[in-house]
Design an enzyme around this catalytic site. Structure first.
Site, PDB file in Angstrom:
ATOM      1  N   THR A  85       0.879  -1.248   0.001  1.00  0.00           N
ATOM      2  CA  THR A  85       0.004   0.062   0.011  1.00  0.00           C
ATOM      3  C   THR A  85       0.906   1.309   0.122  1.00  0.00           C
ATOM      4  O   THR A  85       1.056   1.988   1.069  1.00  0.00           O
ATOM      5  CB  THR A  85      -1.088  -0.143   1.339  1.00  0.00           C
ATOM      6  OG1 THR A  85      -0.146  -0.145   2.228  1.00  0.00           O
ATOM      7  CG2 THR A  85      -2.014  -0.910   1.148  1.00  0.00           C
ATOM      8  N   THR A 121      -1.144  -3.083   5.543  1.00  0.00           N
ATOM      9  CA  THR A 121      -1.404  -1.674   6.212  1.00  0.00           C
ATOM     10  C   THR A 121      -2.274  -1.019   5.500  1.00  0.00           C
ATOM     11  O   THR A 121      -2.167  -0.449   4.314  1.00  0.00           O
ATOM     12  CB  THR A 121      -0.194  -0.936   6.470  1.00  0.00           C
ATOM     13  OG1 THR A 121       0.635  -1.939   7.183  1.00  0.00           O
ATOM     14  CG2 THR A 121      -0.321   0.170   7.658  1.00  0.00           C
ATOM     15  N   PHE A 149       3.338  -7.066  12.332  1.00  0.00           N
ATOM     16  CA  PHE A 149       4.239  -5.843  12.953  1.00  0.00           C
ATOM     17  C   PHE A 149       5.731  -6.285  12.703  1.00  0.00           C
ATOM     18  O   PHE A 149       6.650  -5.831  13.269  1.00  0.00           O
ATOM     19  CB  PHE A 149       3.792  -5.792  14.490  1.00  0.00           C
ATOM     20  CG  PHE A 149       2.368  -5.459  14.669  1.00  0.00           C
ATOM     21  CD1 PHE A 149       1.813  -4.133  14.519  1.00  0.00           C
ATOM     22  CD2 PHE A 149       1.703  -6.486  15.213  1.00  0.00           C
ATOM     23  CE1 PHE A 149       0.545  -3.952  14.748  1.00  0.00           C
ATOM     24  CE2 PHE A 149       0.164  -6.281  15.381  1.00  0.00           C
ATOM     25  CZ  PHE A 149      -0.265  -5.051  15.301  1.00  0.00           C
ATOM     26  N   GLU A 152      11.754  -5.422   9.139  1.00  0.00           N
ATOM     27  CA  GLU A 152      12.787  -5.971   8.271  1.00  0.00           C
ATOM     28  C   GLU A 152      14.069  -6.340   8.993  1.00  0.00           C
ATOM     29  O   GLU A 152      14.316  -5.615  10.045  1.00  0.00           O
ATOM     30  CB  GLU A 152      13.033  -5.116   7.153  1.00  0.00           C
ATOM     31  CG  GLU A 152      11.751  -5.104   6.110  1.00  0.00           C
ATOM     32  CD  GLU A 152      12.206  -4.274   5.091  1.00  0.00           C
ATOM     33  OE1 GLU A 152      13.264  -4.002   4.574  1.00  0.00           O
ATOM     34  OE2 GLU A 152      10.953  -3.677   4.491  1.00  0.00           O
ATOM     35  N   LYS A 207      -2.272  -0.798  13.844  1.00  0.00           N
ATOM     36  CA  LYS A 207      -1.003  -1.026  12.947  1.00  0.00           C
ATOM     37  C   LYS A 207      -0.374   0.506  12.615  1.00  0.00           C
ATOM     38  O   LYS A 207       0.689   0.776  12.927  1.00  0.00           O
ATOM     39  CB  LYS A 207      -1.193  -1.717  11.997  1.00  0.00           C
ATOM     40  CG  LYS A 207      -0.245  -1.503  10.656  1.00  0.00           C
ATOM     41  CD  LYS A 207       1.016  -2.418  11.163  1.00  0.00           C
ATOM     42  CE  LYS A 207       2.100  -1.971   9.936  1.00  0.00           C
ATOM     43  NZ  LYS A 207       3.059  -3.178   9.669  1.00  0.00           N
ATOM     44  N   CYS A 263       7.595   1.414   5.352  1.00  0.00           N
ATOM     45  CA  CYS A 263       6.730   1.598   6.441  1.00  0.00           C
ATOM     46  C   CYS A 263       6.444   3.108   6.878  1.00  0.00           C
ATOM     47  O   CYS A 263       5.501   3.745   6.773  1.00  0.00           O
ATOM     48  CB  CYS A 263       6.728   0.464   7.489  1.00  0.00           C
ATOM     49  SG  CYS A 263       6.358  -1.155   6.529  1.00  0.00           S
ATOM     50  N   LYS A 266       5.891   6.374   4.805  1.00  0.00           N
ATOM     51  CA  LYS A 266       4.353   6.396   4.030  1.00  0.00           C
ATOM     52  C   LYS A 266       3.285   6.094   4.953  1.00  0.00           C
ATOM     53  O   LYS A 266       2.165   6.760   4.706  1.00  0.00           O
ATOM     54  CB  LYS A 266       4.416   5.717   2.738  1.00  0.00           C
ATOM     55  CG  LYS A 266       4.464   3.863   3.434  1.00  0.00           C
ATOM     56  CD  LYS A 266       3.159   3.361   3.013  1.00  0.00           C
ATOM     57  CE  LYS A 266       3.418   1.560   3.037  1.00  0.00           C
ATOM     58  NZ  LYS A 266       2.209   1.151   3.941  1.00  0.00           N
ATOM     59  N   LYS A 326      18.228   0.706   6.806  1.00  0.00           N
ATOM     60  CA  LYS A 326      18.521   0.507   8.160  1.00  0.00           C
ATOM     61  C   LYS A 326      19.330  -1.100   7.939  1.00  0.00           C
ATOM     62  O   LYS A 326      19.553  -1.523   6.791  1.00  0.00           O
ATOM     63  CB  LYS A 326      17.433  -0.048   9.083  1.00  0.00           C
ATOM     64  CG  LYS A 326      16.592  -1.226   8.606  1.00  0.00           C
ATOM     65  CD  LYS A 326      15.603  -1.582   9.806  1.00  0.00           C
ATOM     66  CE  LYS A 326      15.058  -2.991   9.813  1.00  0.00           C
ATOM     67  NZ  LYS A 326      13.869  -3.048  10.788  1.00  0.00           N
TER      68      LYS A 326
HETATM   69  C1  UDX Z   1       8.674  -0.777  11.008  1.00  0.00           C
HETATM   70  C2  UDX Z   1       7.983  -1.352  12.282  1.00  0.00           C
HETATM   71  O1  UDX Z   1       8.926  -1.394  13.550  1.00  0.00           O
HETATM   72  C3  UDX Z   1       7.124  -2.539  12.305  1.00  0.00           C
HETATM   73  O2  UDX Z   1       6.755  -2.754  13.417  1.00  0.00           O
HETATM   74  C4  UDX Z   1       6.352  -2.765  11.117  1.00  0.00           C
HETATM   75  O3  UDX Z   1       5.587  -3.816  10.896  1.00  0.00           O
HETATM   76  C5  UDX Z   1       6.947  -2.118   9.809  1.00  0.00           C
HETATM   77  O4  UDX Z   1       7.550  -0.811   9.997  1.00  0.00           O
HETATM   78  P1  UDX Z   1      10.920  -1.323   9.639  1.00  0.00           P
HETATM   79  O5  UDX Z   1      10.184  -0.667   8.555  1.00  0.00           O
HETATM   80  O6  UDX Z   1      11.305  -2.755   9.331  1.00  0.00           O
HETATM   81  O7  UDX Z   1       9.568  -1.917  10.773  1.00  0.00           O
HETATM   82  O8  UDX Z   1      11.911  -0.737  10.454  1.00  0.00           O
HETATM   83  P2  UDX Z   1      12.384  -0.278  12.126  1.00  0.00           P
HETATM   84  O9  UDX Z   1      13.237  -1.178  12.687  1.00  0.00           O
HETATM   85  O10 UDX Z   1      11.065   0.256  12.616  1.00  0.00           O
HETATM   86  O11 UDX Z   1      13.157   1.035  11.541  1.00  0.00           O
HETATM   87  C6  UDX Z   1      12.533   2.261  10.871  1.00  0.00           C
HETATM   88  C7  UDX Z   1      13.607   3.085  10.719  1.00  0.00           C
HETATM   89  O12 UDX Z   1      13.767   3.847  12.059  1.00  0.00           O
HETATM   90  C8  UDX Z   1      14.808   2.814  10.239  1.00  0.00           C
HETATM   91  O13 UDX Z   1      15.339   3.702   9.161  1.00  0.00           O
HETATM   92  C9  UDX Z   1      15.832   3.024  11.332  1.00  0.00           C
HETATM   93  O14 UDX Z   1      17.191   3.333  11.110  1.00  0.00           O
HETATM   94  C10 UDX Z   1      15.213   4.081  12.039  1.00  0.00           C
HETATM   95  N1  UDX Z   1      15.392   4.153  13.606  1.00  0.00           N
HETATM   96  C11 UDX Z   1      14.918   3.140  14.220  1.00  0.00           C
HETATM   97  C12 UDX Z   1      16.044   5.321  14.073  1.00  0.00           C
HETATM   98  O15 UDX Z   1      16.483   6.383  13.152  1.00  0.00           O
HETATM   99  N2  UDX Z   1      16.295   5.400  15.232  1.00  0.00           N
HETATM  100  C13 UDX Z   1      16.108   4.437  16.247  1.00  0.00           C
HETATM  101  O16 UDX Z   1      16.273   4.507  17.562  1.00  0.00           O
HETATM  102  C14 UDX Z   1      15.447   3.309  15.665  1.00  0.00           C
END
Ligand code: UDX
Length: 436
Positions: A85, A121, A149, A152, A207, A263, A266, A326
């Site tokens: 989405t 989502t 939830f 990645e 979510k 995620c 957006k 990340k």
């Molecule tokens: C996220 C949600 O955590 C997850 O529960 C949902 O299902 C999908 O979206 P994800 O996109 O895989 O998961 O990444 P996440 O680990 O949440 O990190 C998101 C971003 O935040 C990354 O770019 C990461 O580098 C950044 N981040 C995270 C920070 O800049 N600081 C932090 O302290 C933690």
């Protein structure tokens, strides 16, 4: 149980493999032929730790197959919708065309008593709309919303051992969706995983509310890092100290170049757009600020880089460590790291970007950058190093060793992932985010 999973991207491919791993009979369906042929050959089309192993064992067991033909779903009793989405090309709303197309294509193949389970989502109200459509087109089937939830990099573990299960079900359902889902997730349910059975709207909101909270937490600490820079304080020590308060917690309080990925960015935008449609835009106005703080961090890292180079990046060789959003992912969607690399290139710098897994995806989007998978090649003769994604290989770099490779030992630590004292002791000019 016999399951179909429609959409085999980061979410669906992992979900399909994990469900087969749990003993279910699964068919994964996607319109992308290349993706399906790779998955059918037990080759994951993207990098996700642990996925190759379960994909291999599930395909070998005969419990997991893949198809580009939606008719392959006809044998299944439970159908997961796991398509993307993305943000609309124009505006902030979510593009629901993939969800709608998947749902419509499935309708003629629903058996009596089938359960369609939404995982994508979606804006609140989508499930109710689809349930109405189902009542018209396939009244013998039912709908549930079961948000995912997974993170990645930890997607397999998050799917096999979720920290909570959320079922959005119809109150007057003729199919007992809760029992079906309990049966599907028996291992997790028996392990005592918290399970919330609620209505569609709440399940959809859980979510986006979770992602909005996480994004807010990151932007909060990034705002603190701006204050820290203006006042000479140290945002890392600040995060450690406030993080000891159990009500706050230390996780997601790492200041840096900000959040990205498929995620968080957006989802907060789609959430604000939906709130405006519902006439309560003011309730989520703060998420626009969260978004702006986040985007400002990318600019801040670019500005720090230019300042470290004496005011101009023109023809300076800059090694950018990391292009994925990340570590432990090859995903470059809305990646702050890649954005910084592109901006520096736009300022006339000779950017060499490196990443253990993301180079191929990054090159496809931004072929104008120079890429290498070798850290040594990236560091060679660099006038400046920018750490943009905190992969383990970069966090554990030896500053003395790295210092011998570059032209000038200058580093911007865009993730506050390094020990400033150790890098300075090795002769580096070190600059973090909100660190004195
Ligand atoms: C996220 C949600 O955590 C997850 O529960 C949902 O299902 C999908 O979206 P994800 O996109 O895989 O998961 O990444 P996440 O680990 O949440 O990190 C998101 C971003 O935040 C990354 O770019 C990461 O580098 C950044 N981040 C995270 C920070 O800049 N600081 C932090 O302290 C933690």
């Amino acid at each position: 149980m016999r399951i179909s999973v429609i959409g085999c991207g980061y979410l669906g491919a992992v979900h399909a493999s994990a469900m087969a791993e749990l003993g279910h009979d699964v068919v994964g369906i996607d319109v992308d032929e290349r993706k399906i042929s790779q998955l059918a050959a037990a080759r994951p089309p993207f990098f996700e730790p642990g996925l190759p192993e379960i994909l291999e064992s599930a395909t070998a067991s005969g419990r997991l197959r893949f198809s580009t033909d939606i008719a392959a779903a006809a044998e299944a009793d439970v159908h997961f919708i796991a398509v993307g989405t993305p943000q609309q090309a124009s505006g902030y709303s979510a593009d629901l065309s993939y969800v709608d197309a998947a749902f419509e294509s499935l309708l003629p193949h629903l058996r009596h008593g089938a359960l369609v389970v939404g995982k994508s989502t979606v804006p609140v109200g989508t499930a109710a709309r689809l349930a109405n459509r189902l009542a018209d087109a396939a009244p013998h089937a039912a709908l549930a919303w079961n948000p995912e939830f997974l993170r990645e990099g930890f997607a397999v573990k998050d799917t096999l051992e979720p920290d909570r299960l959320v079922y959005g079900v119809a109150s007057d359902g003729h199919v007992d969706a809760t029992s079906v889902l309990d049966h599907l997730y028996r291992a997790a349910v028996e392990a005592g995983t918290p399970r919330i059975v609620t209505d569609y709207a709440t399940a959809e909101l859980v979510k986006v509310a979770a992602n909005a909270f996480l994004a807010t937490k990151i932007s909060f600490i990034n705002a603190m890092s701006e204050i820290a820079d203006a006042s000479g304080a140290d945002v890392t020590a600040l995060a450690d100290a406030i993080g000891h308060d159990a009500r706050i917690g230390r996780r997601f309080l790492n200041a840096g170049v900000g959040f990205g990925g498929g995620c968080l960015p957006k989802d907060i935008r789609a959430f604000t757009a939906r709130a405006e449609e519902l006439g309560v835009g003011h309730s989520l106005a703060f998420l626009k600020e969260v978004d702006q703080i986040n985007l400002r961090q990318r600019q801040r890292v670019v500005d720090l880089a230019v300042a470290a180079l004496g005011g101009s990046a023109y023809r300076k060789r800059i090694a950018v460590l990391g292009v994925t959003f990340k570590p432990d992912s090859d995903d470059v969607r809305d990646s702050p790291a890649l954005d910084v690399a592109v901006q520096l290139k736009g300022l006339g710098a000779e950017v060499v970007a490196t990443d253990p897994e993301g180079v191929e995806n990054a090159r496809r989007r931004h072929p104008q950058l120079e890429y290498t998978t070798s850290i040594d090649e990236a560091l060679a003769d660099a006038d400046l190093v920018v750490l943009a994604t905190e992969w383990r290989d970069y966090r554990t770099l030896d500053p003395a060793d790295a210092g011998r490779k570059v032209a000038t030992a200058r580093i911007i630590d865009g993730r506050n992932a390094l020990d400033p004292a150790a890098w300075r002791a090795a002769g580096w000019q070190y600059r973090g985010i909100g660190r004195p």
